[in-house]
Write a protein that holds these residues in place. Structure first.
Motif, PDB file in Angstrom:
ATOM      1  N   UNK A  37       0.843  -1.195   0.000  1.00 48.74           N
ATOM      2  CA  UNK A  37       0.000   0.000   0.000  1.00 48.74           C
ATOM      3  C   UNK A  37       0.878   1.245   0.000  1.00 48.74           C
ATOM      4  N   UNK A  38       1.926   1.252   0.807  1.00 46.29           N
ATOM      5  CA  UNK A  38       2.844   2.386   0.811  1.00 46.29           C
ATOM      6  C   UNK A  38       3.577   2.545  -0.504  1.00 46.29           C
ATOM      7  N   UNK A  39       3.921   1.451  -1.124  1.00 45.18           N
ATOM      8  CA  UNK A  39       4.607   1.495  -2.407  1.00 45.18           C
ATOM      9  C   UNK A  39       3.718   2.082  -3.496  1.00 45.18           C
ATOM     10  N   UNK A  40       2.422   1.781  -3.437  1.00 38.09           N
ATOM     11  CA  UNK A  40       1.492   2.349  -4.416  1.00 38.09           C
ATOM     12  C   UNK A  40       1.407   3.860  -4.278  1.00 38.09           C
ATOM     13  N   UNK A  41       1.497   4.355  -3.057  1.00 42.81           N
ATOM     14  CA  UNK A  41       1.423   5.798  -2.837  1.00 42.81           C
ATOM     15  C   UNK A  41       2.614   6.529  -3.458  1.00 42.81           C
ATOM     16  N   UNK A  42       3.745   5.862  -3.535  1.00 41.71           N
ATOM     17  CA  UNK A  42       4.951   6.497  -4.071  1.00 41.71           C
ATOM     18  C   UNK A  42       5.125   6.205  -5.560  1.00 41.71           C
ATOM     19  N   UNK A  43       4.876   4.976  -5.971  1.00 37.29           N
ATOM     20  CA  UNK A  43       5.185   4.592  -7.347  1.00 37.29           C
ATOM     21  C   UNK A  43       4.239   5.225  -8.366  1.00 37.29           C
ATOM     22  N   UNK A  44       2.971   5.381  -8.026  1.00 33.09           N
ATOM     23  CA  UNK A  44       2.021   5.973  -8.978  1.00 33.09           C
ATOM     24  C   UNK A  44       2.429   7.376  -9.408  1.00 33.09           C
ATOM     25  N   UNK A  45       2.617   8.298  -8.453  1.00 32.19           N
ATOM     26  CA  UNK A  45       3.053   9.641  -8.853  1.00 32.19           C
ATOM     27  C   UNK A  45       4.436   9.663  -9.500  1.00 32.19           C
ATOM     28  N   UNK A  46       5.349   8.820  -9.049  1.00 34.52           N
ATOM     29  CA  UNK A  46       6.697   8.810  -9.628  1.00 34.52           C
ATOM     30  C   UNK A  46       6.657   8.372 -11.092  1.00 34.52           C
ATOM     31  N   UNK A  47       5.917   7.311 -11.381  1.00 31.76           N
ATOM     32  CA  UNK A  47       5.812   6.841 -12.770  1.00 31.76           C
ATOM     33  C   UNK A  47       5.069   7.865 -13.622  1.00 31.76           C
ATOM     34  N   UNK A  48       4.008   8.438 -13.077  1.00 37.91           N
ATOM     35  CA  UNK A  48       3.269   9.451 -13.824  1.00 37.91           C
ATOM     36  C   UNK A  48       4.137  10.651 -14.161  1.00 37.91           C
ATOM     37  N   UNK A  49       4.882  11.142 -13.187  1.00 35.01           N
ATOM     38  CA  UNK A  49       5.754  12.280 -13.454  1.00 35.01           C
ATOM     39  C   UNK A  49       6.868  11.910 -14.432  1.00 35.01           C
ATOM     40  N   UNK A  50       7.383  10.692 -14.315  1.00 36.47           N
ATOM     41  CA  UNK A  50       8.431  10.254 -15.242  1.00 36.47           C
ATOM     42  C   UNK A  50       7.948  10.231 -16.677  1.00 36.47           C
ATOM     43  N   UNK A  51       6.751   9.737 -16.885  1.00 36.23           N
ATOM     44  CA  UNK A  51       6.183   9.718 -18.237  1.00 36.23           C
ATOM     45  C   UNK A  51       5.969  11.146 -18.732  1.00 36.23           C
ATOM     46  N   UNK A  52       5.425  11.991 -17.870  1.00 37.82           N
ATOM     47  CA  UNK A  52       5.196  13.382 -18.254  1.00 37.82           C
ATOM     48  C   UNK A  52       6.489  14.126 -18.542  1.00 37.82           C
ATOM     49  N   UNK A  53       7.502  13.880 -17.749  1.00 41.49           N
ATOM     50  CA  UNK A  53       8.800  14.519 -17.969  1.00 41.49           C
ATOM     51  C   UNK A  53       9.396  14.083 -19.309  1.00 41.49           C
ATOM     52  N   UNK A  54       9.284  12.797 -19.597  1.00 33.41           N
ATOM     53  CA  UNK A  54       9.773  12.301 -20.882  1.00 33.41           C
ATOM     54  C   UNK A  54       9.040  12.931 -22.052  1.00 33.41           C
ATOM     55  N   UNK A  55       7.730  13.058 -21.925  1.00 34.04           N
ATOM     56  CA  UNK A  55       6.959  13.703 -22.992  1.00 34.04           C
ATOM     57  C   UNK A  55       7.308  15.181 -23.112  1.00 34.04           C
ATOM     58  N   UNK A  56       7.535  15.836 -21.972  1.00 37.12           N
ATOM     59  CA  UNK A  56       7.935  17.244 -22.006  1.00 37.12           C
ATOM     60  C   UNK A  56       9.256  17.429 -22.738  1.00 37.12           C
ATOM     61  N   UNK A  57      10.206  16.557 -22.485  1.00 41.46           N
ATOM     62  CA  UNK A  57      11.501  16.662 -23.169  1.00 41.46           C
ATOM     63  C   UNK A  57      11.354  16.397 -24.665  1.00 41.46           C
ATOM     64  N   UNK A  58      10.500  15.461 -25.013  1.00 45.25           N
ATOM     65  CA  UNK A  58      10.325  15.085 -26.404  1.00 45.25           C
ATOM     66  C   UNK A  58       9.528  16.142 -27.188  1.00 45.25           C
ATOM     67  N   UNK A  59       8.472  16.672 -26.542  1.00 43.81           N
ATOM     68  CA  UNK A  59       7.585  17.608 -27.233  1.00 43.81           C
ATOM     69  C   UNK A  59       7.873  19.077 -26.931  1.00 43.81           C
ATOM     70  N   UNK A  60       8.809  19.348 -26.010  1.00 43.29           N
ATOM     71  CA  UNK A  60       9.160  20.712 -25.583  1.00 43.29           C
ATOM     72  C   UNK A  60       7.931  21.465 -25.067  1.00 43.29           C
ATOM     73  N   UNK A  61       7.198  20.830 -24.162  1.00 41.99           N
ATOM     74  CA  UNK A  61       5.994  21.437 -23.592  1.00 41.99           C
ATOM     75  C   UNK A  61       6.122  21.662 -22.089  1.00 41.99           C
TER      76      UNK A  61
END
Length: 82
Positions: free
Chosen positions: A23-47
């Motif tokens: 349960x604790x791992x879900x609280x940390x991993x969800x936002x971390x993975x979401x931000x990682x995907x968003x950061x990757x898209x930001x770098x790729x799309x310059x947004x």
């Protein structure tokens, strides 16, 4: 208490601790993975910072959804036992 009862008690305690850890791992991993995907898209799309923020919120929602599901499953299991 005999050794078999003691081992069963230890096994149940270990299962409860592992459920709490997941349960604790879900609280940390969800936002971390979401931000990682968003950061990757930001770098790729310059947004910068829009994709990072959007996917961070999606990750937070996914983390809370997983916590809610795990907690509900754990409560059902405790109701069956008790």
């Amino acid at each position: 208490m005999d050794i078999k009862g003691f081992l069963n008690l230890q096994t149940e305690g270990a299962r409860a601790m592992s459920n709490a850890g997941v349960i604790g791992l879900h609280m940390v991993s969800g936002p971390a993975v979401g931000f990682g995907i968003g950061y990757g898209l930001d770098c790729w799309l310059a947004t910068t910072p829009w994709c990072g923020l959007a996917f961070l919120f999606v990750g937070i929602g996914a983390g809370f959804l997983n916590v809610w599901r795990d907690t509900r499953q754990l409560m059902r299991k405790l109701d069956r036992q008790g």
